[in-house]
Every structure is written in structure tokens, then in C-alpha cells.
Scaffold this motif. Structure first.
Motif, short mmCIF file in Angstrom:
data_model
loop_
_atom_site.label_atom_id
_atom_site.label_comp_id
_atom_site.label_asym_id
_atom_site.label_seq_id
_atom_site.Cartn_x
_atom_site.Cartn_y
_atom_site.Cartn_z
N THR A 145 0.83 -1.21 0.00
CA THR A 145 0.00 0.00 0.00
C THR A 145 0.86 1.26 0.00
OG1 THR A 145 -1.63 -1.26 1.23
CG2 THR A 145 -1.95 1.11 1.17
N LEU A 166 2.20 1.80 -3.53
CA LEU A 166 1.18 2.26 -4.48
C LEU A 166 0.80 3.71 -4.19
CD1 LEU A 166 -1.10 -0.91 -4.59
CD2 LEU A 166 0.71 -0.28 -6.17
N LEU A 176 1.36 6.62 -6.88
CA LEU A 176 0.19 7.36 -7.39
C LEU A 176 0.42 8.86 -7.19
CD1 LEU A 176 -2.62 6.86 -8.66
CD2 LEU A 176 -3.57 7.13 -6.39
N TYR A 186 -8.56 10.44 -10.05
CA TYR A 186 -7.34 10.51 -9.24
C TYR A 186 -7.61 11.04 -7.84
CZ TYR A 186 -2.54 11.82 -7.99
OH TYR A 186 -1.32 11.95 -7.36
N LYS A 187 -8.35 12.16 -7.79
CA LYS A 187 -8.60 12.81 -6.51
C LYS A 187 -9.24 11.85 -5.52
CE LYS A 187 -11.02 16.24 -8.07
NZ LYS A 187 -11.91 17.41 -8.16
N ILE A 188 -10.26 11.14 -6.01
CA ILE A 188 -10.99 10.25 -5.11
C ILE A 188 -10.15 9.01 -4.78
CG2 ILE A 188 -12.34 9.11 -6.95
CD1 ILE A 188 -13.85 10.16 -3.66
N ALA A 189 -9.39 8.52 -5.77
CA ALA A 189 -8.56 7.34 -5.50
C ALA A 189 -7.49 7.69 -4.46
CB ALA A 189 -7.90 6.86 -6.79
N LEU A 225 -9.14 7.97 -1.07
CA LEU A 225 -9.52 6.65 -0.53
C LEU A 225 -8.29 5.86 -0.09
CD1 LEU A 225 -12.39 5.58 -2.93
CD2 LEU A 225 -12.57 6.14 -0.52
N LEU A 226 -7.21 5.99 -0.86
CA LEU A 226 -5.98 5.30 -0.44
C LEU A 226 -5.54 5.85 0.92
CD1 LEU A 226 -3.67 4.76 -3.53
CD2 LEU A 226 -4.27 3.07 -1.82
N ILE A 283 -7.77 4.31 3.55
CA ILE A 283 -7.49 2.94 3.99
C ILE A 283 -6.11 2.83 4.62
CG2 ILE A 283 -9.09 1.79 2.41
CD1 ILE A 283 -6.49 1.00 0.82
N PRO A 315 -6.39 3.37 8.84
CA PRO A 315 -6.53 2.21 9.73
C PRO A 315 -5.41 1.20 9.53
CG PRO A 315 -8.18 2.15 7.99
CD PRO A 315 -7.50 3.50 7.91
N LEU A 316 -4.85 1.15 8.32
CA LEU A 316 -3.78 0.18 8.07
C LEU A 316 -2.57 0.47 8.95
CD1 LEU A 316 -2.48 -2.10 6.39
CD2 LEU A 316 -1.75 -0.37 4.77
#
Lengths: 184, 503
Positions: B191, B194, B198, B237-240, B243-244, B247, B250-251
């Protein structure tokens, strides 16, 4: 044939100095319905999606699906391995002890979401695509640095698009370029 | 205009001004009172276009030599076995696990800065996030080496670490915290990679477009994957990206929680406590921010990015260290109190042994570095004197390493049975591996700042625009306040949208 030779398209490109001008011009071009519109900027411009009529992104739905799939998949894997395929008594613990399965279930959900978010959005960007007709314009380099471009896609030959180029100039574009190239 | 209305306008003006004070997030530089996108692009990428300087080359030479040492130590470990480490029958986890947890902790600041601060909309993260994300990635690479080597024969370890249909048709023990760790750390590495990439894509595209020479343009062109900055792509892109970040938050909490489960789930006195997860996470953030400061303070000068990483950024990092340092201190105090209050002789002894045992100097070094040093940051001087911050950050790095050593080795070396008590001594292989991973980390960081943008350029441009708008709003609100106070009519301009303005 089309798979080997992707169709050629013409792009009329206009460069604007500020994001506000870009949004303004984008909204006006959208109202004129001259062809498929796109805008290019060094950073996301506020309000451009509404101006160009770009639909809402499907990325959140993809992420949710992936997260649930990952978590369910992870839990099922543990269940199948520890209870069905290879039941083994470890210190008298129950074969299906759900609290010990939570960390891996969670991590699998996160992992699949992250992979989907990255590769899914790369696919939605239609990348990797080393060539795009807009790169034909040398001045288009500024799109990732300090300028804001708008493009109108067309099937016509560059010579037939003089009126569109003029329209862009009228809207305040400081540079106008017409490029043509194959687009997959 | 009524007094209430005047007060409202004034409050608005003050609020808008507060966004820009005391130092703006992008400080003015000499000969350049006002920034625009073009000079931001130039100044942030300038180090990449510069000719290789001698200092960088010398540092790379030194750290590469360290990577050579690391390679040698790995070969020795693999060929001769982990008997080459200082571990023994009583202290099964020595420097290996100490270094593993230390490195993972260092990585956590990157995710905290890039993900959690993004969700909290902290503008100051923008200047430091890319650098910190790279740090995360390289720290996790270093961390990952230790458990892999500790398996002894890593090529045979795969079948009990990853569930794949192997020839023996047996599956890993998913009930073990060590398995959870495998999943947590590998998910974290993936993660982080990525997320980092990104974020890099638009910046690499601007490198491609700003480059001179065909070769550079081609290399960055390949790395940018053909990014055009299209609005349709930014839309996804903005939303991805968000969202990354969503996540990753909590990761990152789960990773150090699971790392602490490696210990907390065991029945060893000194490990079997519920305070471990929060106190490990706080310690991770503490050590991570310390490492960011250690590396960032010289880097911002060398890379010429002092205008985007301002003293205000450093002050805020100091405040995070102060807070997490106190959480860690609370953790220590509680552990010792719980051992006394538990009335369990083994539990009591484990902590007595930390304070008064043969390795208590490491315990007191830890207390000095982690509990006392951060209190320097209560003072303005302590937060703004860069040398003071730098030295304190190094102390914290040392202190956090000592903390891991105290928890793992000192808890293990005197266990339930006095006949099995031993001393622990690291061997030259332990030391080489540790020095080697530090050098590997520094080598990767040096290569990163030389060839990729160390600051999120596109995000800085967006921040600049936001600041310009804030400046504009503040100015207009102030004009309106003055007009209202003097009884005049506020100028019509303050009602007009900002979009009419020429850039």
C-alpha cells in the motif's frame, strides 16, 4: 484493421493562464457542444468536472467492492485451510476461532482495496499510454507545469477546424494549437 | 452597519488572516516576493537538474560501502545460519526483532503525515508528505529484511509464511500473531508503494515536461506512464488518492498494533499487557517524526526547498514529537505501575530487572532520550533552533531503539527459570546488519532525492492557489472591516467572486 491502426483524431487545444479562466471557458464550450471536451492542468482544478459535464467517478464503488471481496476472501481462505482442508489441533483451540481471524481478514480487505484503487485508477486514466496526440504540441508541456489547457476532440481534418480555434481565442486562450494523431 | 455586523466582518478578516500567519506555508524567497506555478516548479525540481555535486557523491559512496557490508552480513547469516547472531536459547529474539520494530516504527510517520494529516486537512503536510512517504517505503524494506533472515533459510520459509498450495499440502497457522505480522507488513509495504507512486505520477509528468534532453524526457516519460493531467483522469485521481489515504489510516494503526501482538499475545512477563497496541503506535509516530526531522533538516538546505519546508513546519513536527513522547512516557509509567500492582512476582521482577538489572543503563538511556528530551519542545527556542531540533531528533531515534531493546531483550534474558538466565551480546554480524540497513536506507533516500521530486510539486501548486485565495479573502474582509468601522459603505469588491481576477 482498427486494432492495428487506431483511428486518427484531431484535437484543438487552447491554453489559459488561470484555473478560473479554464473553468469559465470549459463551461462555455460545454454549452456549445462542439465535441468531446477535456481539460489539462498541473493540479486538479476545482469545479472543472461540473463545467465539462464529466460524470462522477466510479472509483469509490470499485474500492468498496474490492474491500469486501478481499475481506470475505481472506476469511474464507483461513476457514477453508484451518477447518476443511487441513484441520489441526493447536493447543486445543477450536478449529474455527473467529477472533484470531480478524487481523488477516482486515489486512486482506485493505490489500485488495489498495491494489484495486491503484491499478483500477491507472486503467481508468487509460494509462500506461506513452503516446497521446496532445503531446504533438510542444507548447503542451506547460500543462503539467503552470498552464491550463482545454481540448476539443474531433474527427475532422485540422484545416476544417479554424472556427473552433477562433472560438477558443475569443474565450481568452493565449495559445491555440491543432494536433492530429492516432488515439487508442 | 450595526456593531454585530462589524464584529462579524472583523472576525472573518481575522480568521482569513490567521490562515496566512505567522509564516505562510510557502515562504517568500529572496528576489522572488511572489510565487507562481512556474517558479515553484523550477525551485522544487532544481536539484534534479543540477550536475551531480561532490558532497552527494561522497555520501553515496559511503552509504554504498555500508550496503556492501550489509550484503556480506546477509551472506554470512544465510551460509552459516543465525547462530552468527547474538541470539541464544533464552534470548530467541535479539537485535533482529529490535531493529525490525524500530524500522517499522520509523516508517509510520510517513503514512501518518501523508494519510492521516490529509484526512484532517492539515495544509502543512503537503510540503513534507512525499519525502516522508519515501522514508516509509525504504524503512519497511529495511524492516522486512530482519524477519526474513531470522527464518534462517528464507527459501524454505515461504510455505509456512504464505498460504499457497505447496507440495506437502499443509497450510500456515493463521492463529499465530507472526502470521498476522506477515500479512500486515506485506500489505503495508504494498500500500505504501502504491500510494507513493500514485502521488508521484503528476510530479514525474512535470519532470518529463520540464526536462531538457531526450534521454531524461524519455525516462521520466516512461515513469509518468503518459499522464496528461486530463480533467477526466484527475476526477478519478482525486478520489482514488483520498480513498488510499482513507485505507492507509486504519492500516498504519493496524500494522503496529499487530506488531505489538507478536509480544502482547505471548505469556512472557513484561509483554503480556493490553497497553501494548496504543503505546507501540504512539512510539512509532514518535520515532518516525524524529527520523523525518533528522533527515529533513539537512535535506531542505541541500535541496534548496527551505521555502516550502519552513520553520513553522518544523515547529509543528516538534509538537507532534512532544505529544507522542508524553504518550510513550505514560506507557512506561503504566507498565511499571501495573507490574507493581499486579502482585505477580514474575511480572514485578521483569520490570525490576529493567530498572536495576545488568542492562539497566540502556533503560536509563531510553528514559533520558524518550521522556526527557522531548520536553525541550515546550520552549520556542527548542522548536525553532534547528541544531537543537536536529540533535534532539537523533536522541529520540536512539531512545526508541533502546525502548525496543529494553522490551525485547531485557524481558527475555531473565525468564521464569533462573538456571536459564543469560547475558546478551550482539555479534559483529548483528552490528553489521544494523549499520548496513541504515546505509541501505540512506542510499535509497539519496537516490530518491537526486532523481525524483522530494516534494509533492502538484500539491504545492494547489496549496499556492489556495493561499492566494485566502490572501485575497483576508484583504477584502479587512478592507470591508475598515470601511464598516469608519461608517462608510463596504466596497462592492468584497462581494465579487475571486474568479474574475487575473493571475
Amino acid at each position: 484493421m482498427s486494432s492495428i491502426h487506431p483511428p486518427e483524431k484531431t484535437f484543438v487545444l487552447g491554453e489559459f493562464a488561470t484555473p478560473e479562466q479554464l473553468v469559465d471557458a470549459g463551461a462555455k464550450l460545454h454549452a456549445l457542444a462542439l465535441g468531446k471536451l477535456d481539460a489539462y492542468s498541473p493540479f486538479p482544478v476545482h469545479g472543472i468536472e461540473a463545467a465539462l459535464g464529466i460524470p462522477k467517478s466510479i472509483v469509490p464503488k470499485m474500492a468498496l467492492t474490492a474491500g469486501l471481496t478481499g475481506a470475505i476472501g481472506g476469511y474464507s481462505l483461513i476457514y477453508w485451510c484451518n477447518v476443511i482442508d487441513y484441520p489441526i489441533n493447536i493447543g486445543g483451540r477450536p478449529l474455527h476461532s473467529w477472533p484470531t481471524h480478524i487481523p488477516i481478514t482486515f489486512e486482506c480487505g485493505i490489500l485488495l482495496t489498495a491494489l484495486t484503487l491503484f491499478f483500477g485508477s491507472i486503467a481508468l486514466f487509460r494509462l500506461p499510454r506513452p503516446y497521446h496526440p496532445v503531446f504533438e504540441a510542444e507548447s503542451f508541456r506547460s500543462a503539467s507545469i503552470d498552464a491550463f489547457w482545454v481540448s476539443i476532440e474531433s474527427d475532422k481534418q485540422p484545416g476544417e477546424l479554424g472556427d473552433v480555434a477562433q472560438k477558443l481565442r475569443d474565450l481568452g486562450a493565449r495559445k491555440v494549437e491543432i494536433v492530429r494523431g492516432p488515439i487508442s | 452597519m450595526s456593531t454585530v455586523a462589524i464584529a462579524e466582518v472583523r472576525a472573518k478578516a481575522l480568521k482569513a488572516r490567521a490562515e496566512l500567519e505567522p509564516t505562510p506555508w510557502i515562504a517568500p524567497v529572496k528576489d522572488q516576493p511572489k510565487h507562481d506555478d512556474s517558479n515553484i516548479n523550477k525551485s522544487l525540481l532544481s536539484y534534479i537538474w543540477k550536475d551531480t555535486d561532490q558532497g552527494w557523491l561522497k555520501m553515496l559512496g559511503l552509504t554504498s560501502a555500508g550496503v556492501g557490508l550489509l550484503t556480506f552480513a546477509i551472506i554470512v547469516t544465510v551460509v552459516k545460519g543465525i547462530g552468527m547472531w547474538g541470539n541464544n536459547k533464552t534470548v530467541g529474539w535479539g537485535w533482529g526483532i529490535t531493529n525490525f520494530v524500530w524500522w517499522i516504527g520509523i516508517g509510520h510517520a510517513g503514512t501518518l503525515i501523508s494519510a492521516i494529516l490529509l484526512l484532517f486537512q492539515q495544509k502543512w503536510r503537503t510540503s513534507i508528505n512525499r519525502f516522508a512517504e519515501a522514508m516509509t517505503l525504504f524503512a519497511v524494506v529495511c524492516a522486512g529484511l530482519y524477519p526474513i533472515l531470522h527464518t534462517g533459510r528464507p527459501w524454505l520459509a515461504i510455505y509456512w509464511l504464505f498460504p499457497y498450495p505447496n507440495t506437502m499440502w499443509i497450510w500456515p497457522n493463521f492463529k499465530s500473531p507472526l502470521m498476522w505480522d506477515v500479512f500486515a507488513v506485506s500489505t503495508y509495504l504494498t500500500t505504501s508503494l502504491l500510494f507513493w507512486y500514485l502521488g508521484l505520477i503528476p510530479d514525474v509528468a512535470s519532470l518529463r515536461d520540464a526536462s531538457v534532453g531526450t534521454l531524461r524526457r524519455k525516462i521520466y516519460g516512461v515513469l509518468a506512464l503518459g499522464w496528461t493531467g486530463s480533467a477526466r483522469a484527475w476526477n478519478h485521481y482525486k478520489i482514488a488518492y483520498l480513498l488510499l489515504a482513507g485505507i492507509a489510516t486504519p492500516l498504519v494503526l493496524s500494522v503496529h498494533t499487530i506488531v505489538s501482538f507478536d509480544f502482547a499475545v505471548a505469556v512472557i512477563p513484561g509483554w503480556h499487557t493490553t497497553i501494548f497496541p496504543p503505546y507501540f503506535v504512539a512510539g512509532a509516530v514518535f520515532s518516525g517524526f524524529a527520523m523525518v526531522c533528522t533527515l529533513m533538516l539537512p535535506a531542505r538546505k541541500i535541496l534548496g526547498i527551505e521555502h516550502v519546508i519552513t520553520p513553522r513546519h518544523i515547529e509543528l513536527m516538534c509538537k507532534v514529537m512532544l505529544l507522542t513522547g508524553m504518550i510513550v512516557t505514560y506507557g512506561y509509567v503504566m507498565e511499571h505501575f501495573a507490574s507493581f500492582y499486579s502482585a505477580n512476582p514474575y511480572e514485578y521482577f521483569a520490570f525490576y530487572n529493567r530498572r536495576a538489572g545488568p542492562m539497566n543503563h540502556i533503560f536509563f538511556l531510553m528514559v533520558f532520550c524518550n521522556c526527557i528530551t522531548p520536553h525541550l519542545f515546550w520552549t520556542k527556542w527548542g522548536r525553532t533552533n534547528l541544531w537543537a531540533v536536529w540533535v534532539a531528533s537523533i536522541f529520540i531515534n536512539i531512545g526508541m531503539w533502546c525502548e525496543r531493546f529494553v522490551i525485547f531483550v531485557i524481558s527475555l534474558h531473565r525468564d521464569f527459570l533462573p538456571s536459564s538466565w543469560v547475558a546478551f551480546h550482539p555479534t559483529w554480524v548483528d552490528i553489521s546488519l544494523y549499520v548496513g540497513t541504515i546505509c541501505l536506507f540512506l542510499t535509497l533516500m539519496l537516490l530518491f532525492v537526486r532523481f525524483l521530486p522530494a516534494v509533492a510539486v502538484s500539491e504545492i501548486k494547489e496549496l499556492r492557489l489556495e493561499m492566494e485565495h485566502a490572501e485575497h479573502a483576508a484583504h477584502e474582509a479587512e478592507t470591508a472591516t475598515m470601511a464598516a468601522a469608519s461608517g462608510g459603505v463596504p466596497p462592492a469588491a468584497h462581494a465579487a467572486p475571486i474568479s474574475g481576477k487575473e493571475g
